[in-house]
Design an enzyme around this catalytic site. Structure first.
Site, short mmCIF file in Angstrom:
data_model
loop_
_atom_site.label_atom_id
_atom_site.label_comp_id
_atom_site.label_asym_id
_atom_site.label_seq_id
_atom_site.Cartn_x
_atom_site.Cartn_y
_atom_site.Cartn_z
N SER A 1 0.83 -1.22 0.00
CA SER A 1 0.00 0.00 0.00
C SER A 1 0.85 1.26 0.00
O SER A 1 1.71 1.41 0.87
CB SER A 1 -0.85 0.11 1.27
OG SER A 1 -1.46 -1.07 1.60
N HIS B 1 -3.85 1.23 -3.96
CA HIS B 1 -3.43 0.04 -4.70
C HIS B 1 -3.75 0.22 -6.17
O HIS B 1 -4.92 0.26 -6.54
CB HIS B 1 -4.19 -1.21 -4.23
CG HIS B 1 -3.88 -1.61 -2.83
ND1 HIS B 1 -2.76 -2.30 -2.49
CD2 HIS B 1 -4.57 -1.45 -1.68
CE1 HIS B 1 -2.76 -2.53 -1.19
NE2 HIS B 1 -3.84 -2.02 -0.68
N HIS C 1 -5.69 -9.18 -1.97
CA HIS C 1 -5.63 -9.55 -0.55
C HIS C 1 -6.70 -10.59 -0.25
O HIS C 1 -7.76 -10.62 -0.86
CB HIS C 1 -5.87 -8.32 0.33
CG HIS C 1 -4.76 -7.31 0.28
ND1 HIS C 1 -4.66 -6.36 -0.70
CD2 HIS C 1 -3.70 -7.11 1.10
CE1 HIS C 1 -3.58 -5.62 -0.48
NE2 HIS C 1 -2.98 -6.06 0.59
N HIS D 1 -6.94 3.93 7.96
CA HIS D 1 -6.20 3.64 6.72
C HIS D 1 -5.51 4.89 6.17
O HIS D 1 -4.46 4.80 5.54
CB HIS D 1 -7.14 3.03 5.68
CG HIS D 1 -6.47 2.59 4.41
ND1 HIS D 1 -5.45 1.66 4.39
CD2 HIS D 1 -6.65 2.96 3.12
CE1 HIS D 1 -5.04 1.48 3.15
NE2 HIS D 1 -5.75 2.26 2.35
N ALA E 1 2.81 -2.55 4.13
CA ALA E 1 2.59 -1.60 5.22
C ALA E 1 2.18 -2.44 6.42
O ALA E 1 1.40 -3.39 6.27
CB ALA E 1 1.48 -0.63 4.85
N ASN F 1 2.05 2.69 11.41
CA ASN F 1 1.28 3.10 12.59
C ASN F 1 1.64 2.16 13.73
O ASN F 1 2.16 1.08 13.48
CB ASN F 1 -0.23 2.97 12.29
CG ASN F 1 -0.60 1.56 11.86
OD1 ASN F 1 -0.38 1.17 10.70
ND2 ASN F 1 -1.14 0.78 12.77
N MET G 1 -1.69 -7.54 6.71
CA MET G 1 -2.73 -8.36 6.07
C MET G 1 -2.26 -8.96 4.74
O MET G 1 -3.08 -9.27 3.88
CB MET G 1 -3.98 -7.50 5.83
CG MET G 1 -4.52 -6.83 7.07
SD MET G 1 -5.88 -5.72 6.68
CE MET G 1 -6.05 -4.81 8.23
N SER G 2 -0.95 -9.10 4.58
CA SER G 2 -0.45 -9.63 3.30
C SER G 2 0.81 -10.43 3.51
O SER G 2 1.07 -10.94 4.60
CB SER G 2 -0.19 -8.46 2.34
OG SER G 2 0.91 -7.68 2.79
N TYR H 1 -8.57 -10.60 2.25
CA TYR H 1 -9.79 -9.96 2.80
C TYR H 1 -10.78 -9.55 1.71
O TYR H 1 -11.93 -9.22 1.99
CB TYR H 1 -9.45 -8.77 3.70
CG TYR H 1 -8.68 -7.63 3.05
CD1 TYR H 1 -9.24 -6.82 2.08
CD2 TYR H 1 -7.38 -7.35 3.46
CE1 TYR H 1 -8.54 -5.78 1.50
CE2 TYR H 1 -6.66 -6.30 2.89
CZ TYR H 1 -7.24 -5.53 1.91
OH TYR H 1 -6.53 -4.51 1.34
N GLU H 2 -10.34 -9.58 0.45
CA GLU H 2 -11.27 -9.27 -0.63
C GLU H 2 -12.25 -10.42 -0.87
O GLU H 2 -13.18 -10.29 -1.65
CB GLU H 2 -10.51 -8.96 -1.93
CG GLU H 2 -9.73 -7.66 -1.88
CD GLU H 2 -8.77 -7.52 -3.05
OE1 GLU H 2 -9.17 -7.78 -4.20
OE2 GLU H 2 -7.59 -7.17 -2.81
N1 HPA Z 1 -2.72 -3.94 11.29
C1 HPA Z 1 -2.87 -4.68 10.18
N2 HPA Z 1 -2.48 -4.29 8.99
C2 HPA Z 1 -1.88 -3.09 8.87
C3 HPA Z 1 -1.69 -2.26 9.99
C4 HPA Z 1 -2.12 -2.71 11.27
O1 HPA Z 1 -1.98 -2.03 12.30
N3 HPA Z 1 -1.07 -1.14 9.53
C5 HPA Z 1 -0.89 -1.30 8.19
N4 HPA Z 1 -1.38 -2.49 7.79
#
Ligand code: HPA
Length: 282
Positions: free
Chosen positions: A33, A65, A87, A251, A117, A239, A215-216, A89-90
């Site tokens: 991302s 993306h 991903h 996000h 990320a 973050n 998540m990847s 989650y899609e």
């Molecule tokens: N959690 C999951 N996926 C992420 C995060 C997070 O804090 N930050 C960026 N992708």
């Protein structure tokens, strides 16, 4: 005889991509991302939208993306860059999630750099840090290799004790040091999302050894390791993970941080990729 099934699809995809260039890419990259800037600055750049590539899964649009495979050169190293990924989650099957990584392998790359990320789980991490993956924890609750094994790709029960190639990791650390770019190291835990984790989950993940969460990456790393491709993983800590700071996750913060550190990330990859190329030729 034409091959059907997964191998046939991978072969069709690889043949299509080989027809675009006379040199086979040596290094593949998957950009997470907000990290697309690297693909925009390649020499001899040729961008191919995923829709045009046979059998390629197209991600549903998430801000940040894109969906294109970019062929080009970094110095004299030919690369294939996936800008945008599918991903889990899609709602897509794991076979779709790992198809692009397998296509890079089929095309003939010797190594793939997976980027993402991620949220910082280790308390000493700061947003904007880059983290080299030393290992991962698969918390997706599934595995991309479930199903009939394609023996010509790899073993039914593949070893996962060295997914992230030690020699490439050393190269990454040396490169970062020479550029004076701080590079942390740690374990990436991948889970499905799309909800961010709860503070209790983050405490649990920290207890079992996670330093960052996202998540990847884990599915692709498993599929590439299965098929014998050397893997390097680099996270941008965008973050602090849930519950560490007294504020909700968002996000837009993820994208703002990747944008802020994008230049550093591009500088690191630009210096590192030709070194990986040289290592592969040895
Ligand atoms: N959690 C999951 N996926 C992420 C995060 C997070 O804090 N930050 C960026 N992708």
């Amino acid at each position: 005889m034409t091959r059907t099934g997964l191998l046939g699809q991978l072969d069709a995809c690889a043949a299509f991509l080989r027809g675009k260039r006379d040199r086979v890419p040596a290094v593949g990259l998957v950009l997470g991302s907000g990290l697309g800037a690297f693909a925009e600055r390649l020499k001899n750049r040729l961008a191919i939208p995923y829709e045009e590539i046979p059998h390629f899964p197209v991600p549903s649009g998430v801000v940040g993306h894109a969906g294109e495979l970019v062929l080009g050169d970094v110095d004299s190293t030919p690369v294939a860059v996936l800008s945008g990924r599918v991903h889990f989650y899609e709602g897509r099957p794991m076979t779709d999630v790992v198809f692009p990584a397998r296509a890079l392998a089929r095309l003939g790359v010797g190594a793939v750099v997976l980027t993402n990320a991620a949220g910082g789980v280790r308390r000493t991490f700061k947003p904007g840090d880059l983290m080299l993956l030393t290992d991962h924890i698969n918390a997706f609750g599934t595995n991309p290799l479930i199903g009939p094994n394609e023996d010509s790709l790899g073993a039914r029960f593949p070893d996962m004790s060295r997914v992230y190639d030690p020699a490439l990791r050393k190269l990454a650390k040396d490169t970062a040091r020479s550029l004076r770019i701080p590079l942390r190291e740690g374990v990436y835990l991948g889970n499905s999302g799309p909800s961010y984790e709860t503070p209790a989950e983050i405490r649990a993940y920290r207890t079992i050894g996670a330093d960052a969460v996202g998540m990847s990456t884990v599915p692709e790393a498993i599929a590439l390791s299965h098929t014998g491709v050397r893997v390097l993983g680099i996270s941008t800590i965008t973050n602090m993970a849930a519950g560490i700071l007294p504020k909700p996750l968002d996000h837009s913060e993820v994208l703002a941080t990747t944008k802020k550190v994008g230049d550093r990330f591009v500088r690191l990859l630009t210096a590192l990729v030709p070194k990986i190329g040289r290592t592969l030729r040895k």
